[in-house]
Design an enzyme around this catalytic site. Structure first.
Site, PDB file in Angstrom:
ATOM      1  N   THR A 103      -2.460   3.739  -0.442  1.00 21.54           N
ATOM      2  CA  THR A 103      -2.401   3.803   1.017  1.00 21.54           C
ATOM      3  C   THR A 103      -2.372   2.375   1.527  1.00 21.54           C
ATOM      4  O   THR A 103      -3.348   1.634   1.389  1.00 21.54           O
ATOM      5  CB  THR A 103      -3.608   4.556   1.591  1.00 21.54           C
ATOM      6  OG1 THR A 103      -3.586   5.898   1.096  1.00 21.54           O
ATOM      7  CG2 THR A 103      -3.558   4.583   3.104  1.00 21.54           C
ATOM      8  N   LYS A 178       0.834   8.994   6.030  1.00 19.49           N
ATOM      9  CA  LYS A 178      -0.547   8.898   5.542  1.00 19.49           C
ATOM     10  C   LYS A 178      -1.482   8.426   6.655  1.00 19.49           C
ATOM     11  O   LYS A 178      -2.649   8.841   6.718  1.00 19.49           O
ATOM     12  CB  LYS A 178      -0.623   7.958   4.345  1.00 19.49           C
ATOM     13  CG  LYS A 178      -2.027   7.850   3.717  1.00 19.49           C
ATOM     14  CD  LYS A 178      -2.536   9.187   3.174  1.00 19.49           C
ATOM     15  CE  LYS A 178      -3.979   9.091   2.670  1.00 19.49           C
ATOM     16  NZ  LYS A 178      -4.105   8.341   1.429  1.00 19.49           N
ATOM     17  N   LYS A 246     -10.580   0.557   5.355  1.00 18.16           N
ATOM     18  CA  LYS A 246      -9.291  -0.142   5.256  1.00 18.16           C
ATOM     19  C   LYS A 246      -8.178   0.668   5.898  1.00 18.16           C
ATOM     20  O   LYS A 246      -7.374   0.149   6.674  1.00 18.16           O
ATOM     21  CB  LYS A 246      -8.988  -0.432   3.788  1.00 18.16           C
ATOM     22  CG  LYS A 246      -7.614  -1.033   3.512  1.00 18.16           C
ATOM     23  CD  LYS A 246      -6.587   0.011   3.060  1.00 18.16           C
ATOM     24  CE  LYS A 246      -6.971   0.640   1.724  1.00 18.16           C
ATOM     25  NZ  LYS A 246      -5.938   1.605   1.254  1.00 18.16           N
TER      26      LYS A 246
END
Length: 306
Positions: A103, A178, A246
């Site tokens: 990701t 995502k 993150k």
């Protein structure tokens, strides 16, 4: 290129909580696999199962037709792909395919795609959702950006790892999808934790509560899969808190670039920052319930301390 276990050489970089299982499925299906990980010990079980170890991302690319990567942060992706001397683009052969399942940032996926195109190399950005259980059970959702032809070529490998495999569009589209996924999860996790804390304060049996609400309109993957872990006091990572922070940072950065206001996500990010501040950054995302329970002075069952 036709991908076949007896002919196609697979490379794999990143053998953490999810990557090890995902790579293992390809190995078990008969592919020859060359593997690299920053910490070699995390790849030893794959080596014992037949994978070949090499010492750099460049070596993986030199010895592979298709390479998959799943690492921690965008800066790791940049180094693995773009480092001038040891990166994969320095060693990839013409017509090779490089697939990043980390990701990461949509803009980085586009940058890698463009630089690879100049070398006659194809790339896909293919982040996944489903956590450690999805990786083990081959039920991941895989969202893919890049050329449709490249996607179709690699699909037989994706089918060894996931159940829902969708081509989302051009380079970066997998990463943008995502980000949608992580936004949904972030606010949903706050709701799951608050609801279970409410049930605890009300004196309800949490497992009985789950039996009622888990299959109704309030049901979700997080409630069904992480709710039982919270109740059992199991906060080991299926997905690390620090990695989720993150991801939320990437979404918030992208949303600012697109002129979007996302107050719900900003709140979830703030709450997860408090989890990190309590030293639980290496725990699973379900550890949020401990931080929220503490705010309400609720003693969480089956655990003595965060």
């Amino acid at each position: 290129m036709n991908i076949e276990p007896n002919k196609t050489r697979i490379g794999w970089i990143g053998t953490g909580v999810m990557g090890k299982s995902m790579c293992g499925h390809l190995l078990q299906s008969g592919f020859s696999v060359t593997v690299y990980n920053r910490t070699r010990s995390k790849a030893e079980s794959l080596v014992r199962s037949g994978a070949r170890w090499v010492d750099s991302p460049r070596q993986v690319a030199e010895e592979s037709d298709v390479v998959f990567t799943i690492v921690s942060y965008p800066e790791d992706v940049r180094k693995i792909y773009l480092c001038k001397n040891s990166g994969m683009l320095a060693g990839a052969k013409e017509k090779a395919i490089l697939v990043d399942m980390t990701t990461s940032e949509p803009s980085l996926a586009i940058e890698i795609y463009n630089k690879a195109q100049q070398l006659g190399v194809s790339t896909l950005d293919a982040p996944v959702s489903g956590g450690d259980s999805g990786a083990r059970n081959q039920t991941l959702s895989i969202m893919v950006g890049g050329a449709k032809e490249t996607f179709e070529t690699v699909k037989p490998c994706f089918e060894q790892m996931g159940k829902t495999i969708v081509h989302q569009g051009g380079a970066g589209a997998g990463q943008h999808t995502k980000m949608v996924n992580q936004t949904l999860i972030a606010s949903g996790m706050v709701g799951v934790c608050e609801a279970l804390i409410y049930a605890t304060r009300a004196g309800l049996d949490l497992e009985t509560v789950l039996a009622s609400v888990g299959s109704g309109a309030a049901g979700s993957w997080s409630l069904s899969n992480l709710g039982p872990r919270m109740i059992a006091g199991d906060f080991e990572p299926g997905f690390y808190v620090e990695h989720f922070i993150k991801d939320m940072g990437i979404v918030l950065s992208e949303s600012r670039r697109m002129g979007l206001s996302m107050p719900g996500l900003a709140l979830a990010d703030q709450l997860y920052q408090s989890v990190k501040a309590k030293g639980m950054h290496k725990k699973g995302t379900q550890a949020l319930v401990l931080a929220l329970a503490e705010l309400s002075a609720v003693d969480w069952p089956n655990t003595e301390s965060p």
